[in-house]
Design a protein around this motif. Structure first.
Motif, mmCIF file in Angstrom:
data_model
loop_
_atom_site.group_PDB
_atom_site.id
_atom_site.type_symbol
_atom_site.label_atom_id
_atom_site.label_comp_id
_atom_site.label_asym_id
_atom_site.label_seq_id
_atom_site.Cartn_x
_atom_site.Cartn_y
_atom_site.Cartn_z
ATOM 1 N N SER A 289 1.122 -1.416 0.260
ATOM 2 C CA SER A 289 -0.020 -0.304 -0.106
ATOM 3 C C SER A 289 1.049 1.400 0.252
ATOM 4 O O SER A 289 1.924 0.986 0.593
ATOM 5 C CB SER A 289 -1.138 0.249 1.632
ATOM 6 O OG SER A 289 -1.170 1.233 1.670
ATOM 7 N N ASP B 126 -8.505 3.337 3.138
ATOM 8 C CA ASP B 126 -9.274 1.974 2.210
ATOM 9 C C ASP B 126 -8.175 1.223 1.892
ATOM 10 O O ASP B 126 -9.066 0.011 1.898
ATOM 11 C CB ASP B 126 -9.704 2.797 0.914
ATOM 12 C CG ASP B 126 -11.004 4.054 0.899
ATOM 13 O OD1 ASP B 126 -11.783 3.676 2.422
ATOM 14 O OD2 ASP B 126 -10.816 4.456 0.311
ATOM 15 N N ASP B 127 -6.820 1.311 2.146
ATOM 16 C CA ASP B 127 -6.266 0.480 1.529
ATOM 17 C C ASP B 127 -5.995 -1.121 2.987
ATOM 18 O O ASP B 127 -6.271 -2.145 2.590
ATOM 19 C CB ASP B 127 -4.812 0.686 1.333
ATOM 20 C CG ASP B 127 -4.173 1.855 0.188
ATOM 21 O OD1 ASP B 127 -4.990 1.260 -0.635
ATOM 22 O OD2 ASP B 127 -3.263 1.556 -0.063
ATOM 23 N N ARG C 37 -8.348 -1.606 4.905
ATOM 24 C CA ARG C 37 -10.009 -2.615 4.460
ATOM 25 C C ARG C 37 -9.669 -3.875 3.120
ATOM 26 O O ARG C 37 -9.699 -4.250 3.555
ATOM 27 C CB ARG C 37 -10.738 -1.876 4.581
ATOM 28 C CG ARG C 37 -11.957 -2.476 4.111
ATOM 29 C CD ARG C 37 -13.254 -1.123 4.296
ATOM 30 N NE ARG C 37 -13.571 -0.577 5.496
ATOM 31 C CZ ARG C 37 -12.941 0.941 4.873
ATOM 32 N NH1 ARG C 37 -12.545 1.093 4.096
ATOM 33 N NH2 ARG C 37 -13.359 2.047 6.466
ATOM 34 N N GLU C 38 -9.246 -3.176 2.473
ATOM 35 C CA GLU C 38 -9.530 -4.194 1.239
ATOM 36 C C GLU C 38 -8.026 -4.787 1.632
ATOM 37 O O GLU C 38 -8.141 -6.282 1.565
ATOM 38 C CB GLU C 38 -8.301 -3.275 -0.453
ATOM 39 C CG GLU C 38 -7.702 -3.699 -1.375
ATOM 40 C CD GLU C 38 -8.372 -5.244 -2.097
ATOM 41 O OE1 GLU C 38 -7.823 -5.590 -2.879
ATOM 42 O OE2 GLU C 38 -9.743 -5.025 -1.744
ATOM 43 N N ASN D 68 -9.750 -7.289 3.736
ATOM 44 C CA ASN D 68 -10.852 -8.463 2.531
ATOM 45 C C ASN D 68 -9.807 -9.727 1.580
ATOM 46 O O ASN D 68 -9.606 -10.283 2.157
ATOM 47 C CB ASN D 68 -11.453 -7.669 2.262
ATOM 48 C CG ASN D 68 -12.691 -6.734 2.885
ATOM 49 O OD1 ASN D 68 -12.566 -7.202 3.745
ATOM 50 N ND2 ASN D 68 -12.601 -5.663 2.180
ATOM 51 N N ALA D 69 -8.587 -8.575 1.680
ATOM 52 C CA ALA D 69 -7.696 -9.654 0.397
ATOM 53 C C ALA D 69 -6.928 -10.977 1.374
ATOM 54 O O ALA D 69 -7.225 -12.123 0.244
ATOM 55 C CB ALA D 69 -6.765 -8.904 -0.116
ATOM 56 N N ALA E 21 -4.456 -8.542 -3.178
ATOM 57 C CA ALA E 21 -5.102 -6.749 -2.434
ATOM 58 C C ALA E 21 -4.508 -6.299 -3.335
ATOM 59 O O ALA E 21 -3.771 -5.813 -4.537
ATOM 60 C CB ALA E 21 -3.814 -6.837 -1.235
#
Length: 268
Positions: free
Chosen positions: A211, A248-249, A251-252, A255-256, A263
């Motif tokens: 990120s 946002d990163d 969260r991504e 999730n990934a 990601a």
């Protein structure tokens, strides 16, 4: 496609002894010291290098910056006569100019082969990663001129390797090999000379996968807490961790991880 960089600042219309190429596809910029045969860094180049780092820091096409030297050597150092010709005001800016890689929010890699002396060593020390080879020789030879390092070299070295090793390098103008630099914690890695470019390429690709906002945060935090009390460093780490939890990163990334996929970070 890689393109020669163009800059709005008129002071960068004619770069003095170095080139800048941006590869938008690979999200990298390459700054190449190019004044054969030893890539001596002029007083003007020091000013221009600062301006280039500041411009690349603002360029959305660039994620990673690589600093290298054309030919067999990174740089044998600065233009010696330039020190006698420069005004005291100009000389007072030397350390600020050469610290530009450290102030840059993006990761900066120094690819060091051959001579890496004087300001060449100091510029590399201001970068985040230093890749050395079996031909690399690092030195701060200013004592031979009746001087001391003036662009952060002794200060950065002492933080990295302690006062005893720094005295050997500075007070004896000692040259150390890439292997010694790696063993002492100066170089991030040491490789065969023929493998320098592929090693740097691999590091660029590795860093790009992370990120951008997390990398910027980590770099600034580590730089800012380098001379902080442990309690202060831990407090700042916690504050930055908390801030990144809102990104946002992050969260991504979470999730990934749970979805067992790579990601896709966007830098916010």
């Amino acid at each position: 496609m890689a393109d020669k960089a163009t800059f709005d600042d008129k002071r960068l219309a004619d770069l003095d002894g170095f080139t800048v190429v941006i590869d938008a596809v690979r999200q990298r910029a390459d700054i190449t010291l190019d004044r054969p045969p030893y890539n001596v860094v002029s007083m003007l180049a020091r000013d221009q290098l600062r301006l280039v780092f500041e411009a690349l820091d603002e360029d959305d096409r660039v994620r990673i910056i690589v600093v290298t030297g054309a030919g067999e050597h990174f740089s044998s150092g600065g233009n010696i006569k330039g020190f006698l010709e420069a005004t005291p005001e100009h000389v007072s800016k030397l350390a600020w100019n050469i610290a530009a890689p450290a102030r840059c929010s993006k990761p900066v890699i120094a690819a060091n082969r051959g001579y890496c002396f004087g300001v060449g060593f100091e510029l590399s020390l201001a970068c985040d990663f230093r890749i050395a080879t079996d031909t690399t020789r690092y030195a701060l030879p200013e004592q031979k001129l009746g001087q001391i390092p003036g662009s952060g070299g002794s200060a950065r070295l002492q933080k990295m390797v302690g006062v005893t090793r720094t005295k050997n390098i500075v007070m004896r103008s000692m040259r150390i090999t890439g292997k010694q630099a790696y063993d002492w914690g100066i170089a991030s890695d040491v490789v065969a000379d023929a493998d320098l470019e592929t090693t740097v390429d691999a590091l660029v690709e590795e860093l790009i996968a992370f990120s951008p906002i997390a990398q910027r945060t980590a770099k600034k935090l580590l730089n800012d807490t380098d001379d902080a009390l442990l309690t202060t460093a831990i407090e700042l780490e916690g504050l930055n961790y908390s801030r990144l939890r809102q990104s946002d990163d992050f969260r991504e990334g979470v999730n990934a991880f749970h979805e067992k996929r790579a990601a896709v970070f966007v830098g916010r």
